[in-house]
Design a protein around this motif. Sequence first.
Motif, PDB file in Angstrom:
ATOM      1  N   GLN A  69       0.849  -1.077  -0.322  1.00  0.00           N
ATOM      2  CA  GLN A  69       0.035   0.014   0.082  1.00  0.00           C
ATOM      3  C   GLN A  69       0.957   1.219  -0.077  1.00  0.00           C
ATOM      4  O   GLN A  69       0.474   2.303  -0.513  1.00  0.00           O
ATOM      5  CB  GLN A  69      -1.082   0.117   1.170  1.00  0.00           C
ATOM      6  N   VAL A  70       2.077   1.124   0.452  1.00  0.00           N
ATOM      7  CA  VAL A  70       3.069   2.485   0.643  1.00  0.00           C
ATOM      8  C   VAL A  70       4.000   2.250  -0.659  1.00  0.00           C
ATOM      9  O   VAL A  70       4.110   3.440  -1.259  1.00  0.00           O
ATOM     10  CB  VAL A  70       3.736   2.249   1.928  1.00  0.00           C
ATOM     11  N   TYR A  71       4.553   1.282  -0.826  1.00  0.00           N
ATOM     12  CA  TYR A  71       5.637   1.197  -2.064  1.00  0.00           C
ATOM     13  C   TYR A  71       4.987   0.820  -3.505  1.00  0.00           C
ATOM     14  O   TYR A  71       5.668   0.812  -4.297  1.00  0.00           O
ATOM     15  CB  TYR A  71       6.636   0.118  -1.566  1.00  0.00           C
ATOM     16  N   GLY A  72       3.897   0.115  -3.513  1.00  0.00           N
ATOM     17  CA  GLY A  72       3.366   0.032  -4.633  1.00  0.00           C
ATOM     18  C   GLY A  72       3.295  -1.692  -5.062  1.00  0.00           C
ATOM     19  O   GLY A  72       3.673  -2.453  -4.064  1.00  0.00           O
ATOM     20  N   PRO A  73       2.563  -1.778  -6.166  1.00  0.00           N
ATOM     21  CA  PRO A  73       2.515  -3.505  -6.331  1.00  0.00           C
ATOM     22  C   PRO A  73       3.751  -4.135  -6.753  1.00  0.00           C
ATOM     23  O   PRO A  73       3.729  -5.277  -6.580  1.00  0.00           O
ATOM     24  CB  PRO A  73       1.494  -3.297  -7.553  1.00  0.00           C
ATOM     25  N   LEU A  74       4.822  -3.557  -6.943  1.00  0.00           N
ATOM     26  CA  LEU A  74       5.982  -4.170  -7.196  1.00  0.00           C
ATOM     27  C   LEU A  74       7.242  -3.404  -6.252  1.00  0.00           C
ATOM     28  O   LEU A  74       7.523  -2.196  -6.556  1.00  0.00           O
ATOM     29  CB  LEU A  74       6.547  -3.937  -8.655  1.00  0.00           C
ATOM     30  N   MET A  75       7.641  -4.176  -5.343  1.00  0.00           N
ATOM     31  CA  MET A  75       8.501  -3.360  -4.492  1.00  0.00           C
ATOM     32  C   MET A  75       9.849  -4.480  -3.990  1.00  0.00           C
ATOM     33  O   MET A  75       9.773  -5.649  -4.415  1.00  0.00           O
ATOM     34  CB  MET A  75       7.865  -3.192  -3.176  1.00  0.00           C
ATOM     35  N   SER A  76      11.011  -3.732  -3.920  1.00  0.00           N
ATOM     36  CA  SER A  76      11.948  -4.718  -3.438  1.00  0.00           C
ATOM     37  C   SER A  76      12.455  -4.777  -1.948  1.00  0.00           C
ATOM     38  O   SER A  76      12.333  -3.808  -1.219  1.00  0.00           O
ATOM     39  CB  SER A  76      13.189  -4.464  -3.978  1.00  0.00           C
ATOM     40  N   LEU A  77      12.624  -5.750  -1.330  1.00  0.00           N
ATOM     41  CA  LEU A  77      13.381  -6.070  -0.026  1.00  0.00           C
ATOM     42  C   LEU A  77      14.391  -6.656   0.135  1.00  0.00           C
ATOM     43  O   LEU A  77      14.840  -7.498  -0.761  1.00  0.00           O
ATOM     44  CB  LEU A  77      12.063  -6.858   0.884  1.00  0.00           C
ATOM     45  N   ARG A  78      15.233  -6.286   1.382  1.00  0.00           N
ATOM     46  CA  ARG A  78      16.468  -7.032   1.344  1.00  0.00           C
ATOM     47  C   ARG A  78      16.430  -7.982   2.710  1.00  0.00           C
ATOM     48  O   ARG A  78      16.133  -7.362   3.675  1.00  0.00           O
ATOM     49  CB  ARG A  78      17.708  -6.009   1.681  1.00  0.00           C
ATOM     50  N   LEU A  79      16.550  -9.399   2.320  1.00  0.00           N
ATOM     51  CA  LEU A  79      16.478 -10.210   3.656  1.00  0.00           C
ATOM     52  C   LEU A  79      17.909 -10.641   3.792  1.00  0.00           C
ATOM     53  O   LEU A  79      18.428 -11.446   3.102  1.00  0.00           O
ATOM     54  CB  LEU A  79      15.757 -11.208   3.284  1.00  0.00           C
ATOM     55  N   GLY A  80      18.632  -9.960   4.829  1.00  0.00           N
ATOM     56  CA  GLY A  80      20.159 -10.145   4.901  1.00  0.00           C
ATOM     57  C   GLY A  80      20.768  -9.579   3.781  1.00  0.00           C
ATOM     58  O   GLY A  80      20.671  -8.427   3.356  1.00  0.00           O
ATOM     59  N   GLN A  81      21.531 -10.262   3.001  1.00  0.00           N
ATOM     60  CA  GLN A  81      22.100  -9.996   1.608  1.00  0.00           C
ATOM     61  C   GLN A  81      21.420 -10.186   0.602  1.00  0.00           C
ATOM     62  O   GLN A  81      21.580  -9.866  -0.637  1.00  0.00           O
ATOM     63  CB  GLN A  81      23.458 -10.704   1.595  1.00  0.00           C
ATOM     64  N   ARG A  82      20.171 -11.202   0.495  1.00  0.00           N
ATOM     65  CA  ARG A  82      19.459 -11.427  -0.296  1.00  0.00           C
ATOM     66  C   ARG A  82      18.447 -10.345  -0.755  1.00  0.00           C
ATOM     67  O   ARG A  82      17.953  -9.652   0.062  1.00  0.00           O
ATOM     68  CB  ARG A  82      18.908 -12.685  -0.166  1.00  0.00           C
ATOM     69  N   ILE A  83      18.189 -10.020  -2.136  1.00  0.00           N
ATOM     70  CA  ILE A  83      17.266  -9.222  -2.638  1.00  0.00           C
ATOM     71  C   ILE A  83      15.825 -10.034  -2.973  1.00  0.00           C
ATOM     72  O   ILE A  83      15.886 -11.001  -3.587  1.00  0.00           O
ATOM     73  CB  ILE A  83      17.603  -8.519  -3.801  1.00  0.00           C
ATOM     74  N   LEU A  84      14.697  -9.659  -2.558  1.00  0.00           N
ATOM     75  CA  LEU A  84      13.377 -10.230  -2.695  1.00  0.00           C
ATOM     76  C   LEU A  84      12.541  -9.102  -3.448  1.00  0.00           C
ATOM     77  O   LEU A  84      12.503  -8.070  -2.909  1.00  0.00           O
ATOM     78  CB  LEU A  84      12.722 -10.738  -1.553  1.00  0.00           C
ATOM     79  N   ILE A  85      11.900  -9.619  -4.574  1.00  0.00           N
ATOM     80  CA  ILE A  85      11.091  -8.656  -5.417  1.00  0.00           C
ATOM     81  C   ILE A  85       9.715  -9.394  -5.319  1.00  0.00           C
ATOM     82  O   ILE A  85       9.647 -10.429  -5.454  1.00  0.00           O
ATOM     83  CB  ILE A  85      11.484  -8.724  -6.770  1.00  0.00           C
ATOM     84  N   VAL A  86       8.800  -8.281  -4.728  1.00  0.00           N
ATOM     85  CA  VAL A  86       7.343  -8.809  -4.303  1.00  0.00           C
ATOM     86  C   VAL A  86       6.220  -8.112  -5.307  1.00  0.00           C
ATOM     87  O   VAL A  86       6.418  -6.787  -5.526  1.00  0.00           O
ATOM     88  CB  VAL A  86       7.186  -8.422  -2.925  1.00  0.00           C
ATOM     89  N   GLY A  87       5.651  -8.930  -5.999  1.00  0.00           N
ATOM     90  CA  GLY A  87       4.661  -8.401  -6.918  1.00  0.00           C
ATOM     91  C   GLY A  87       3.223  -8.872  -6.177  1.00  0.00           C
ATOM     92  O   GLY A  87       3.088  -9.767  -5.854  1.00  0.00           O
ATOM     93  N   SER A  88       2.446  -7.831  -6.306  1.00  0.00           N
ATOM     94  CA  SER A  88       1.214  -8.110  -5.367  1.00  0.00           C
ATOM     95  C   SER A  88      -0.064  -7.336  -5.926  1.00  0.00           C
ATOM     96  O   SER A  88      -1.092  -6.832  -5.629  1.00  0.00           O
ATOM     97  CB  SER A  88       1.182  -7.277  -3.956  1.00  0.00           C
ATOM     98  N   SER A  89      -0.035  -7.366  -7.481  1.00  0.00           N
ATOM     99  CA  SER A  89      -1.446  -7.204  -8.161  1.00  0.00           C
ATOM    100  C   SER A  89      -1.370  -7.990  -9.370  1.00  0.00           C
ATOM    101  O   SER A  89      -0.343  -8.705  -9.920  1.00  0.00           O
ATOM    102  CB  SER A  89      -0.946  -5.624  -8.732  1.00  0.00           C
ATOM    103  N   PRO A  90      -2.640  -7.992 -10.004  1.00  0.00           N
ATOM    104  CA  PRO A  90      -2.748  -8.975 -11.334  1.00  0.00           C
ATOM    105  C   PRO A  90      -1.696  -8.504 -12.195  1.00  0.00           C
ATOM    106  O   PRO A  90      -1.396  -9.425 -12.907  1.00  0.00           O
ATOM    107  CB  PRO A  90      -4.167  -8.423 -11.487  1.00  0.00           C
ATOM    108  N   ALA A  91      -1.601  -7.217 -12.537  1.00  0.00           N
ATOM    109  CA  ALA A  91      -0.578  -6.766 -13.729  1.00  0.00           C
ATOM    110  C   ALA A  91       0.793  -7.331 -13.135  1.00  0.00           C
ATOM    111  O   ALA A  91       1.586  -7.918 -14.180  1.00  0.00           O
ATOM    112  CB  ALA A  91      -0.622  -5.289 -13.625  1.00  0.00           C
TER     113      ALA A  91
END
Length: 277
Positions: A69-91
């Motif tokens: 809701q804050v960063y949009g339907p496609l956002m990135s997170l860092r879990l330690g050194q790993r990068i996680l890309i999260v998609g949360s919309s149908p598009a």
Amino acid sequence: MNELGRVTIAQMIMFLIPCPLLFFFFFFLTRNKSSKELPLPPGPYPWPIVGNLYQMGKNTHIRLAEMAQVYGPLMSLRLGQRILIVGSSPAAASEILKTHDRALSGGSVSVLLQGSAVHNMNLVFSTETSDEWRKIRNLYASKIFSSEAMESRADMRENKVMEMVKYIGSIGGENISIKDVMLVTATNIIGNTTLSMDLVDFEGNGIGAGIKGSVRRLSSLGAQQPLADKYPIFGRWDIQGWTKQVIHIIEQELGTIWDNILQTKRNGTNNNYIRRI
């Protein structure tokens, strides 16, 4: 210089010496691997070392929905050194699962399993979408899970469900674990779909008697992401004994069940292990 002054200077030196080493250690863990990396989608600011792990909490799915809701339907997170890309919309889901399916269809396999005997040997533990991987996937899609194949086995699935209902009815007033009964039914549906045989009965007996416990332990280990997956610098060491447990379940426990199934099929026996009501 008096004794107090010498002690103070010594303490300052002992404090200052580790500081540069600590700084370089933090820099090594948090630095980007390449200055040519493409910009990432927006996301919450990551802390040094831990990244965004501190923001996950127990209800991860709720936190991810709130972040979207804050960063949009496609956002990135860092879990330690790993990068996680999260998609949360149908598009976003369409882009990930359809448009760029070929590039993103490789599995996420633990660093500790890469290079092991199970890596790239099947669809579950494969990080590569090689020709062999696509060949196996197409075989599943066309021979086992196609609409024609699923329709041809509709009677079998209905019979297994009816066996479950009859078994529950035969218990009377005794306590029963519905999830265990459903797991047996699902296991035998898969067994008949792929091997044309039941694997276990409702009492826990049969050629696949240990499969339930093995799958549960394997699922539990899969949910416990090892330290090396967050910090690949530890990938050389199985600090938590995670790899040893996973390999033991796959090769020893499930491997023994698979050998017994193959031996049964080669001997031409096809016993039905479900108790008929």
